[in-house]
Design an enzyme around this catalytic site. Structure first.
Site, PDB file in Angstrom:
ATOM      1  N   ARG A  61     -21.691 -31.602 -16.559  1.00 44.79           N
ATOM      2  CA  ARG A  61     -20.621 -30.542 -16.455  1.00 44.79           C
ATOM      3  C   ARG A  61     -20.613 -29.362 -15.185  1.00 44.79           C
ATOM      4  NH1 ARG A  61     -22.806 -26.306 -16.968  1.00 44.79           N
ATOM      5  NH2 ARG A  61     -20.781 -25.380 -17.010  1.00 44.79           N
ATOM      6  N   GLY A  62     -19.767 -28.878 -15.262  1.00 44.87           N
ATOM      7  CA  GLY A  62     -19.469 -27.675 -14.184  1.00 44.87           C
ATOM      8  C   GLY A  62     -18.835 -28.467 -13.113  1.00 44.87           C
ATOM      9  N   ALA A  63     -17.819 -27.631 -12.426  1.00 44.68           N
ATOM     10  CA  ALA A  63     -16.861 -28.184 -11.593  1.00 44.68           C
ATOM     11  C   ALA A  63     -17.721 -29.024 -10.214  1.00 44.68           C
ATOM     12  CB  ALA A  63     -15.863 -27.162 -10.790  1.00 44.68           C
ATOM     13  N   ARG A  95     -12.103 -36.337 -15.780  1.00 44.56           N
ATOM     14  CA  ARG A  95     -11.397 -34.820 -16.432  1.00 44.56           C
ATOM     15  C   ARG A  95     -10.510 -34.391 -15.547  1.00 44.56           C
ATOM     16  NH1 ARG A  95     -16.214 -30.924 -17.998  1.00 44.56           N
ATOM     17  NH2 ARG A  95     -14.599 -30.024 -19.162  1.00 44.56           N
ATOM     18  N   GLN A 196     -21.523 -23.002 -23.827  1.00 46.13           N
ATOM     19  CA  GLN A 196     -22.143 -23.075 -22.292  1.00 46.13           C
ATOM     20  C   GLN A 196     -23.000 -21.967 -21.998  1.00 46.13           C
ATOM     21  OE1 GLN A 196     -18.923 -24.168 -22.816  1.00 46.13           O
ATOM     22  NE2 GLN A 196     -18.484 -25.896 -21.351  1.00 46.13           N
ATOM     23  N   ASP A 237     -12.645 -23.916 -11.797  1.00 41.81           N
ATOM     24  CA  ASP A 237     -12.645 -25.206 -11.772  1.00 41.81           C
ATOM     25  C   ASP A 237     -11.489 -25.545 -10.803  1.00 41.81           C
ATOM     26  OD1 ASP A 237     -13.716 -24.564 -14.816  1.00 41.81           O
ATOM     27  OD2 ASP A 237     -14.344 -26.430 -13.972  1.00 41.81           O
ATOM     28  N   ASN A 247     -10.454 -21.323 -15.169  1.00 42.49           N
ATOM     29  CA  ASN A 247     -11.742 -21.531 -15.409  1.00 42.49           C
ATOM     30  C   ASN A 247     -11.980 -21.673 -17.061  1.00 42.49           C
ATOM     31  OD1 ASN A 247     -14.548 -21.204 -14.566  1.00 42.49           O
ATOM     32  ND2 ASN A 247     -14.584 -19.310 -15.473  1.00 42.49           N
ATOM     33  N   LYS A 248     -13.121 -21.544 -17.590  1.00 39.93           N
ATOM     34  CA  LYS A 248     -13.166 -21.795 -18.962  1.00 39.93           C
ATOM     35  C   LYS A 248     -12.411 -20.985 -19.731  1.00 39.93           C
ATOM     36  CE  LYS A 248     -15.609 -24.386 -19.999  1.00 39.93           C
ATOM     37  NZ  LYS A 248     -14.757 -25.651 -20.776  1.00 39.93           N
TER      38      LYS A 248
HETATM   39  O1  MRU Z   1     -16.259 -27.848 -19.336  1.00 39.83           O
HETATM   40  P1  MRU Z   1     -17.256 -27.419 -18.414  1.00 39.83           P
HETATM   41  O2  MRU Z   1     -18.310 -27.125 -19.029  1.00 39.83           O
HETATM   42  O3  MRU Z   1     -17.314 -28.395 -17.323  1.00 39.83           O
HETATM   43  O4  MRU Z   1     -16.711 -26.094 -17.740  1.00 39.83           O
HETATM   44  C1  MRU Z   1     -17.210 -25.266 -16.640  1.00 39.83           C
HETATM   45  C2  MRU Z   1     -16.465 -24.078 -16.155  1.00 39.83           C
HETATM   46  O5  MRU Z   1     -15.696 -23.906 -16.639  1.00 39.83           O
HETATM   47  C3  MRU Z   1     -17.304 -23.550 -15.086  1.00 39.83           C
HETATM   48  O6  MRU Z   1     -17.198 -22.052 -15.100  1.00 39.83           O
HETATM   49  C4  MRU Z   1     -16.752 -23.846 -13.866  1.00 39.83           C
HETATM   50  O7  MRU Z   1     -16.777 -25.162 -13.602  1.00 39.83           O
HETATM   51  C5  MRU Z   1     -17.563 -23.283 -12.570  1.00 39.83           C
HETATM   52  S1  MRU Z   1     -19.316 -23.922 -12.484  1.00 39.83           S
HETATM   53  C6  MRU Z   1     -19.877 -23.505 -10.982  1.00 39.83           C
END
Ligand code: MRU
Length: 346
Positions: A61-63, A95, A196, A237, A247-248
């Site tokens: 996970r993470g963009a 996603r 996270q 994201d 973002n999250k």
């Molecule tokens: O649901 P996730 O854990 O994939 O969400 C991740 C985030 O929102 C991060 O802040 C974002 O992807 C940036 S990661 C460098």
């Protein structure tokens, strides 16, 4: 700081040992982020379907990391002679919010259209991964330069080595800022419901011996009022053409609280997160995940049977609440459509 902690500039710049996405030539190994920090277990994806499933289930996970993993999924499909159009479509749908996924797949698709075979696609996926690491290191320098020496910062979610090819976006700025003596205190929100911040960001910060405190998400406004933090630093994201940033979940309320308390707000993301085809935040699809992620904690049901939950996992911070967007191409202060166009075209 503890006297035995090795936080010299050199060590912090180079002490970046976590790599969560590893290509092995005929398989993709992923450090399973669902189990950290309790267990460091690797999973092996042997085909594109397994990569898709790992993205959906948040094993990766993470963009930026999901874009990189998807590119390797395309390589596996090419090696196995799978129908690439179908594979591209399935991976793309894994996603909806992080545009890095679509960006990486479009890059692979462009190479396929140009006649690339498996070996050339493998080189392309490796470039995507290597460029992300280089972008993160550069953004670390650019972002840290905005921070006054001796500052405290708050971050949200996980934007570190686990979420990228390595080093991290917002966490990369924090690594560089600590190395430069600009940041002397880091706070990380736990990031309910998936934790996270608590599970992954604290894992990275403790491993790198960066002085950090975990806070409950609901402690953020109180922290800002205390004067302990001068910046909120987050990843993204998807950044729309006017600077609105997805973002999250929870990022938007941090930006509102930051503005109220005179705390600055920085978004750090590679240009692969910028989506000039999306005019503003209203047009960004926000992923809704299963209610069970909220109704249970650590796999154990904590809410009365029969209760329902609404579980959007991203939100949009309007550009006017953002003081700086940092990408590897440069810094945009007080972002708006004109400044975004000047840097990203279209
Ligand atoms: O649901 P996730 O854990 O994939 O969400 C991740 C985030 O929102 C991060 O802040 C974002 O992807 C940036 S990661 C460098």
């Amino acid at each position: 700081m503890h006297p035995t902690m090795d936080t010299s500039t050199q060590s912090l710049r180079e002490h970046d040992t976590i790599r969560a996405v590893r290509w092995q030539g005929d398989r993709l190994c992923l450090l399973d982020q669902r189990l950290l920090p309790a267990e460091e277990r690797w999973i092996e994806c042997l085909n594109a379907e397994e990569v898709t499933q790992a993205i959906r289930d948040l094993a990766v996970r993470g963009a930026p990391a999901i874009g990189i993993a998807a590119a390797w999924g395309v390589v596996l499909a090419a090696q196995q002679g799978a129908p690439l159009d179908d594979v591209l479509a399935t991976l793309r749908a894994a996603r909806p919010t992080a545009v890095n996924l679509m960006w990486a797949l479009d890059r692979m698709k462009g190479r396929i259209a140009a006649g690339a075979q498996a070996a050339a696609l493998e080189r392309e996926a490796q470039s995507i991964q290597d460029e992300d690491l280089a972008a993160n290191r550069h953004m670390g320098e650019l972002g840290a330069a905005l921070i006054a020496p001796g500052s405290g910062v708050l971050t949200h979610c996980n934007t570190g080595s686990l979420a990228t090819a390595g080093y991290g976006t917002a966490l990369g700025v924090i690594r560089a800022g600590v190395a430069d003596g600009r940041i002397n205190e880091v706070f990380a929100g736990e990031t309910r419901p998936w934790q996270q911040g608590a599970r992954l960001t604290m894992y990275e910060l403790v491993r790198d011996r960066i002085p950090a405190h975990l806070i409950a998400d609901s402690a953020a406004a109180h922290l800002m009022r205390s004067g302990k933090v001068q910046w909120v630093i987050v990843g993204a994201d998807r950044i729309a053409a006017n600077g609105d940033t997805a973002n999250k979940i929870g990022t938007y309320q941090l930006a509102i609280a930051a503005r109220h308390h005179g705390v600055k707000f920085m978004v750090v993301a590679p240009s692969s997160t910028v989506d000039m085809a999306t005019p503003d935040g209203e047009a960004i699809e926000i992923e809704l995940r299963h209610a069970d992620e909220l109704l249970a904690t650590g796999g154990r049901r904590t809410v009365v049977e029969g209760a329902r939950a609404w579980n959007p996992v991203f939100d949009v911070t309007p550009a006017e609440l953002i003081d700086a967007i940092v990408t590897e191409r440069g810094v945009i202060e007080r972002p708006d459509a004109m400044a975004m166009r000047a840097m990203f075209g279209q």
